[in-house]
Scaffold this motif. Structure first.
Motif, PDB file in Angstrom:
ATOM      1  N   ALA A  48       9.530 -11.343  -2.911  1.00  0.00           N
ATOM      2  CA  ALA A  48      10.567 -11.068  -1.917  1.00  0.00           C
ATOM      3  C   ALA A  48      10.813 -12.285  -1.031  1.00  0.00           C
ATOM      4  O   ALA A  48      11.968 -12.658  -0.777  1.00  0.00           O
ATOM      5  N   VAL A  49       9.738 -12.924  -0.585  1.00  0.00           N
ATOM      6  CA  VAL A  49       9.871 -14.112   0.271  1.00  0.00           C
ATOM      7  C   VAL A  49      10.519 -15.263  -0.510  1.00  0.00           C
ATOM      8  O   VAL A  49      11.407 -15.950  -0.002  1.00  0.00           O
ATOM      9  N   SER A  50      10.111 -15.457  -1.756  1.00  0.00           N
ATOM     10  CA  SER A  50      10.668 -16.527  -2.584  1.00  0.00           C
ATOM     11  C   SER A  50      12.144 -16.291  -2.863  1.00  0.00           C
ATOM     12  O   SER A  50      12.957 -17.219  -2.778  1.00  0.00           O
ATOM     13  N   ALA A  51      12.506 -15.053  -3.205  1.00  0.00           N
ATOM     14  CA  ALA A  51      13.913 -14.736  -3.468  1.00  0.00           C
ATOM     15  C   ALA A  51      14.745 -14.942  -2.207  1.00  0.00           C
ATOM     16  O   ALA A  51      15.854 -15.504  -2.267  1.00  0.00           O
ATOM     17  N   ASP A  52      14.228 -14.512  -1.067  1.00  0.00           N
ATOM     18  CA  ASP A  52      14.934 -14.693   0.199  1.00  0.00           C
ATOM     19  C   ASP A  52      15.138 -16.177   0.496  1.00  0.00           C
ATOM     20  O   ASP A  52      16.229 -16.599   0.904  1.00  0.00           O
ATOM     21  N   LEU A  53      14.109 -16.972   0.280  1.00  0.00           N
ATOM     22  CA  LEU A  53      14.197 -18.406   0.534  1.00  0.00           C
ATOM     23  C   LEU A  53      15.187 -19.080  -0.415  1.00  0.00           C
ATOM     24  O   LEU A  53      15.991 -19.924   0.000  1.00  0.00           O
ATOM     25  N   LEU A  54      15.158 -18.711  -1.682  1.00  0.00           N
ATOM     26  CA  LEU A  54      16.088 -19.299  -2.651  1.00  0.00           C
ATOM     27  C   LEU A  54      17.536 -18.944  -2.325  1.00  0.00           C
ATOM     28  O   LEU A  54      18.429 -19.801  -2.396  1.00  0.00           O
ATOM     29  N   LEU A  55      17.777 -17.696  -1.959  1.00  0.00           N
ATOM     30  CA  LEU A  55      19.137 -17.296  -1.577  1.00  0.00           C
ATOM     31  C   LEU A  55      19.578 -17.989  -0.291  1.00  0.00           C
ATOM     32  O   LEU A  55      20.729 -18.425  -0.164  1.00  0.00           O
ATOM     33  N   SER A  56      18.659 -18.123   0.654  1.00  0.00           N
ATOM     34  CA  SER A  56      18.969 -18.826   1.907  1.00  0.00           C
ATOM     35  C   SER A  56      19.289 -20.293   1.641  1.00  0.00           C
ATOM     36  O   SER A  56      20.191 -20.860   2.270  1.00  0.00           O
ATOM     37  N   ALA A  57      18.582 -20.902   0.721  1.00  0.00           N
ATOM     38  CA  ALA A  57      18.853 -22.297   0.364  1.00  0.00           C
ATOM     39  C   ALA A  57      20.244 -22.440  -0.248  1.00  0.00           C
ATOM     40  O   ALA A  57      20.969 -23.387   0.070  1.00  0.00           O
ATOM     41  N   LEU A  58      20.626 -21.502  -1.103  1.00  0.00           N
ATOM     42  CA  LEU A  58      21.964 -21.540  -1.700  1.00  0.00           C
ATOM     43  C   LEU A  58      23.041 -21.419  -0.624  1.00  0.00           C
ATOM     44  O   LEU A  58      24.017 -22.176  -0.608  1.00  0.00           O
ATOM     45  N   VAL A  59      22.863 -20.482   0.306  1.00  0.00           N
ATOM     46  CA  VAL A  59      23.818 -20.327   1.406  1.00  0.00           C
ATOM     47  C   VAL A  59      23.860 -21.600   2.247  1.00  0.00           C
ATOM     48  O   VAL A  59      24.935 -22.055   2.652  1.00  0.00           O
ATOM     49  N   PHE A  60      22.705 -22.190   2.485  1.00  0.00           N
ATOM     50  CA  PHE A  60      22.638 -23.439   3.251  1.00  0.00           C
ATOM     51  C   PHE A  60      23.438 -24.540   2.563  1.00  0.00           C
ATOM     52  O   PHE A  60      24.192 -25.255   3.209  1.00  0.00           O
ATOM     53  N   TRP A  61      23.282 -24.673   1.247  1.00  0.00           N
ATOM     54  CA  TRP A  61      24.015 -25.718   0.521  1.00  0.00           C
ATOM     55  C   TRP A  61      25.515 -25.505   0.625  1.00  0.00           C
ATOM     56  O   TRP A  61      26.274 -26.462   0.792  1.00  0.00           O
ATOM     57  N   LEU A  62      25.956 -24.272   0.525  1.00  0.00           N
ATOM     58  CA  LEU A  62      27.382 -23.971   0.668  1.00  0.00           C
ATOM     59  C   LEU A  62      27.861 -24.280   2.084  1.00  0.00           C
ATOM     60  O   LEU A  62      28.942 -24.844   2.283  1.00  0.00           O
ATOM     61  N   PHE A  63      27.049 -23.929   3.072  1.00  0.00           N
ATOM     62  CA  PHE A  63      27.384 -24.206   4.467  1.00  0.00           C
ATOM     63  C   PHE A  63      27.477 -25.710   4.719  1.00  0.00           C
ATOM     64  O   PHE A  63      28.419 -26.178   5.374  1.00  0.00           O
ATOM     65  N   VAL A  64      26.526 -26.464   4.216  1.00  0.00           N
ATOM     66  CA  VAL A  64      26.534 -27.925   4.382  1.00  0.00           C
ATOM     67  C   VAL A  64      27.801 -28.509   3.782  1.00  0.00           C
ATOM     68  O   VAL A  64      28.474 -29.331   4.404  1.00  0.00           O
ATOM     69  N   SER A  65      28.139 -28.075   2.586  1.00  0.00           N
ATOM     70  CA  SER A  65      29.323 -28.595   1.901  1.00  0.00           C
ATOM     71  C   SER A  65      30.592 -28.305   2.696  1.00  0.00           C
ATOM     72  O   SER A  65      31.409 -29.201   2.917  1.00  0.00           O
ATOM     73  N   HIS A  66      30.737 -27.081   3.146  1.00  0.00           N
ATOM     74  CA  HIS A  66      31.957 -26.701   3.876  1.00  0.00           C
ATOM     75  C   HIS A  66      31.990 -27.295   5.277  1.00  0.00           C
ATOM     76  O   HIS A  66      32.950 -27.960   5.659  1.00  0.00           O
ATOM     77  N   GLU A  67      30.961 -27.039   6.049  1.00  0.00           N
ATOM     78  CA  GLU A  67      30.931 -27.473   7.448  1.00  0.00           C
ATOM     79  C   GLU A  67      30.929 -28.998   7.558  1.00  0.00           C
ATOM     80  O   GLU A  67      31.618 -29.560   8.402  1.00  0.00           O
ATOM     81  N   GLY A  68      30.148 -29.650   6.708  1.00  0.00           N
ATOM     82  CA  GLY A  68      30.084 -31.106   6.751  1.00  0.00           C
ATOM     83  C   GLY A  68      31.421 -31.760   6.465  1.00  0.00           C
ATOM     84  O   GLY A  68      31.811 -32.721   7.128  1.00  0.00           O
ATOM     85  N   ARG A  69      32.142 -31.225   5.484  1.00  0.00           N
ATOM     86  CA  ARG A  69      33.469 -31.775   5.177  1.00  0.00           C
ATOM     87  C   ARG A  69      34.464 -31.502   6.293  1.00  0.00           C
ATOM     88  O   ARG A  69      35.306 -32.342   6.597  1.00  0.00           O
TER      89      ARG A  69
END
Length: 108
Positions: A48-69
């Motif tokens: 559960a912790v690993s899945a949560d972390l992996l999903l959070s990382a994916l959301v983070f990458w999308l956020f970085v891409s959008h917000e950073g641009r």
């Protein structure tokens, strides 16, 4: 403490704290990547912790891409690489710190 200082402090903590645990794991002779990944999903709690972390990382990458641009940040590839190589608890406050600095420069 300023917001930038808080982000910078959390970046340092996000580097040091998880790596203390990982360093102990490595010092115990556990260097096989297959063991590391099997332990990530060793039971329901770690899964559960690993899945949560992996999903959070994916959301983070999308956020970085959008917000950073949107605000014109450069070197956006650094943050996903930092999340993979060091950890999300390091990469997220690092990005927030860089974003804070970029916004200060943009708005004077």
């Amino acid at each position: 403490m300023t917001r930038g200082g808080l982000y910078l402090g959390m970046t340092i903590a996000g580097f040091v704290i998880p790596w203390l645990f990982l360093f102990n794991f490595i010092l115990s002779g556990n260097t096989a990547p297959s063991l590391f990944f099997s332990l990530l999903f060793a039971n329901a709690v770690s899964s559960a912790v690993s899945a949560d972390l992996l999903l959070s990382a994916l959301v983070f990458w999308l956020f970085v891409s959008h917000e950073g641009r949107c605000i014109g940040m450069q070197w956006l590839w650094v943050y996903p690489v930092a999340a993979i190589g060091i950890g999300l608890s390091f990469a997220l406050p690092l990005f927030l710190y860089a974003r804070h600095l970029a916004q200060e420069v943009k708005h004077g």
